[in-house]
Design an enzyme around this catalytic site. Structure first.
Site, PDB file in Angstrom:
ATOM      1  N   ASN A 138       0.824  -1.217   0.000  1.00 54.05           N
ATOM      2  CA  ASN A 138       0.000   0.000   0.000  1.00 54.05           C
ATOM      3  C   ASN A 138       0.860   1.270   0.000  1.00 54.05           C
ATOM      4  OD1 ASN A 138       1.066   0.028   2.549  1.00 54.05           O
ATOM      5  ND2 ASN A 138      -0.900  -0.033   3.638  1.00 54.05           N
ATOM      6  N   HIS A 140       3.409   1.911   2.065  1.00 55.62           N
ATOM      7  CA  HIS A 140       3.969   2.363   3.349  1.00 55.62           C
ATOM      8  C   HIS A 140       5.486   2.249   3.353  1.00 55.62           C
ATOM      9  CE1 HIS A 140       3.442  -1.897   5.382  1.00 55.62           C
ATOM     10  NE2 HIS A 140       4.643  -1.798   4.881  1.00 55.62           N
ATOM     11  N   GLU A 145       1.761   4.267   7.385  1.00 57.91           N
ATOM     12  CA  GLU A 145       0.721   3.801   6.475  1.00 57.91           C
ATOM     13  C   GLU A 145       0.119   4.978   5.693  1.00 57.91           C
ATOM     14  OE1 GLU A 145       0.454   0.751   6.050  1.00 57.91           O
ATOM     15  OE2 GLU A 145       0.288  -0.440   7.880  1.00 57.91           O
TER      16      GLU A 145
HETATM   17  C1  F6R Z   1       9.711  -3.581   7.853  1.00 59.59           C
HETATM   18  C2  F6R Z   1       8.977  -2.431   7.344  1.00 59.59           C
HETATM   19  C3  F6R Z   1       8.027  -2.543   6.200  1.00 59.59           C
HETATM   20  C4  F6R Z   1       8.436  -3.538   5.124  1.00 59.59           C
HETATM   21  C5  F6R Z   1       7.353  -3.647   4.078  1.00 59.59           C
HETATM   22  C6  F6R Z   1       7.660  -4.703   3.036  1.00 59.59           C
HETATM   23  O1  F6R Z   1      10.577  -3.201   8.889  1.00 59.59           O
HETATM   24  O2  F6R Z   1       9.122  -1.395   7.884  1.00 59.59           O
HETATM   25  O3  F6R Z   1       7.858  -1.272   5.631  1.00 59.59           O
HETATM   26  O4  F6R Z   1       9.633  -3.144   4.534  1.00 59.59           O
HETATM   27  O5  F6R Z   1       6.118  -3.951   4.687  1.00 59.59           O
HETATM   28  O6  F6R Z   1       7.617  -5.963   3.645  1.00 59.59           O
HETATM   29  P1  F6R Z   1       7.945  -7.276   2.818  1.00 59.59           P
HETATM   30  O7  F6R Z   1       9.387  -7.220   2.460  1.00 59.59           O
HETATM   31  O8  F6R Z   1       7.654  -8.425   3.768  1.00 59.59           O
HETATM   32  O9  F6R Z   1       7.066  -7.252   1.619  1.00 59.59           O
END
Ligand code: F6R
Length: 248
Positions: A138, A140, A145
Site C-alpha cells: 500500500n 507504506h 501507512e
Molecule cells: C519492515 C517495514 C516494512 C516492510 C514492508 C515490506 O521493517 O518497515 O515497511 O519493509 O512492509 O515488507 P515485505 O518485504 O515483507 O514485503
C-alpha cells in the site's frame, strides 16, 4: 513532477538484492562507525544473508550502530514473530555487531512509553547515515501507512488492514497478527543522509509505480521519497514493470 529518486536498472530478483547488499557492504566498509537504518520483512531476508556472507568474508560490523524501523506492539523481544527475533535470526546472531549497538523499538512496553523511548534513542544517535527501506503493497515505508503526513514523528500506529493481511504469512495460523506497532516516523526516515530502497516481486508493482509516477501524497508515503536528495531504488523486473521511466 519531481523525480529525485534514482532508479537503478531493473534486474532479476537475486541480482537486485545482491546489488542493494553490495551498496550496504561498500558503505559499511567505508564508514565503519556509521548509523545504519535497517528494515525487516520478506524482501530483506536474502539481503541479510548477503551481509552475513560479507561478514564471513571479513567485513566487520563491530563499530556500526543500527536502528530498525519498527516493531509490533504486544510482542516481547523473544517472541519468534517479533522483529527483535527476526533481526537476531537473519543478521545479529551471525555478525560481530555488539548487541548494545543494535536498536529496535520494544514491543512489550506500554505503547506510548515504547514510542517515546525509541524517539529518544533516535534523538541521541542523531541523523541516520544510510536508511534501508522496503515498500508495503500500500506504499507504506516503515509502518507509516497511507494517511501519514510528511513530518510524522516516531510513534504508535495502527496497521492498515492490507498490512495485517500481508504480514499474516509470517504468523502461525493460530496466532493473531498484531494490529499496532511502533514505527520510526517519516520525519526521521526522510532526514537520513541517504536512503536505499529494495522492492521485489509483482505485489510491489503498483506501490512502486505510484511512488514514482503518482502525486506526492500521504496516500502513498513512499512518494515522499521523491523529495529526498539521495534516494536510490533497487527493484526487480516484476516490481518495476509498471514504471513509466525504466532506468536512472
Ligand atoms: C519492515 C517495514 C516494512 C516492510 C514492508 C515490506 O521493517 O518497515 O515497511 O519493509 O512492509 O515488507 P515485505 O518485504 O515483507 O514485503
Amino acid at each position: 513532477m519531481l523525480r529525485a529518486m534514482k532508479l537503478m536498472p531493473l534486474s532479476e530478483k537475486r541480482e537486485a538484492i545482491a546489488q542493494a547488499a553490495r551498496r550496504i557492504i561498500d558503505f559499511v566498509a567505508a564508514r565503519p562507525d556509521a548509523v545504519l537504518g535497517l528494515a525487516t520483512g520478506g524482501t530483506m531476508e536474502p539481503l541479510y544473508a548477503d551481509l552475513v556472507a560479507a561478514h564471513r568474508a571479513g567485513l566487520s560490523f563491530a563499530r556500526l550502530r543500527t536502528v530498525n524501523l519498527d516493531e509490533y506492539l504486544g510482542l516481547a523481544p523473544e517472541d519468534p514473530n517479533s522483529y527483535h527475533s527476526y533481526m537476531a535470526r537473519h543478521f545479529l546472531d551471525h555478525v560481530d555487531l555488539p548487541p548494545e549497538n543494535a536498536f529496535i523499538p520494544r514491543g512489550d512496553l506500554e505503547p506510548m512509553r515504547a514510542a517515546a523511548e525509541y524517539a529518544g534513542v533516535l534523538d541521541r544517535l542523531g541523523r541516520i547515515d544510510l536508511q534501508l527501506l522496503g515498500v508495503g503493497e500500500n506504499g507504506h515505508i516503515g509502518f507509516n501507512e497511507p494517511g501519514t503526513p510528511l513530518d510524522a514523528p516516531t510513534r504508535v500506529v495502527d496497521l492498515a488492514p492490507l498490512t495485517i493481511a500481508s504480514n499474516a504469512r509470517f504468523f502461525a495460523p493460530d496466532r493473531e497478527v498484531p494490529s499496532r506497532a511502533v514505527t520510526m516516523g517519516t520525519a526521521a526516515i526522510l532526514s537520513a543522509q541517504s536512503i536505499l530502497v529494495l522492492a521485489t516481486g509483482e505485489a510491489k508493482r503498483e506501490a512502486l509505480a505510484t511512488a514514482f509516477d503518482g502525486p506526492i501524497s500521504p496516500e502513498c508515503p513512499a512518494s515522499y521519497l521523491r523529495l529526498h536528495p539521495d534516494c536510490t531504488v533497487f527493484a526487480d523486473h516484476a516490481a518495476g514493470a509498471g514504471l513509466m521511466r525504466l532506468c536512472a
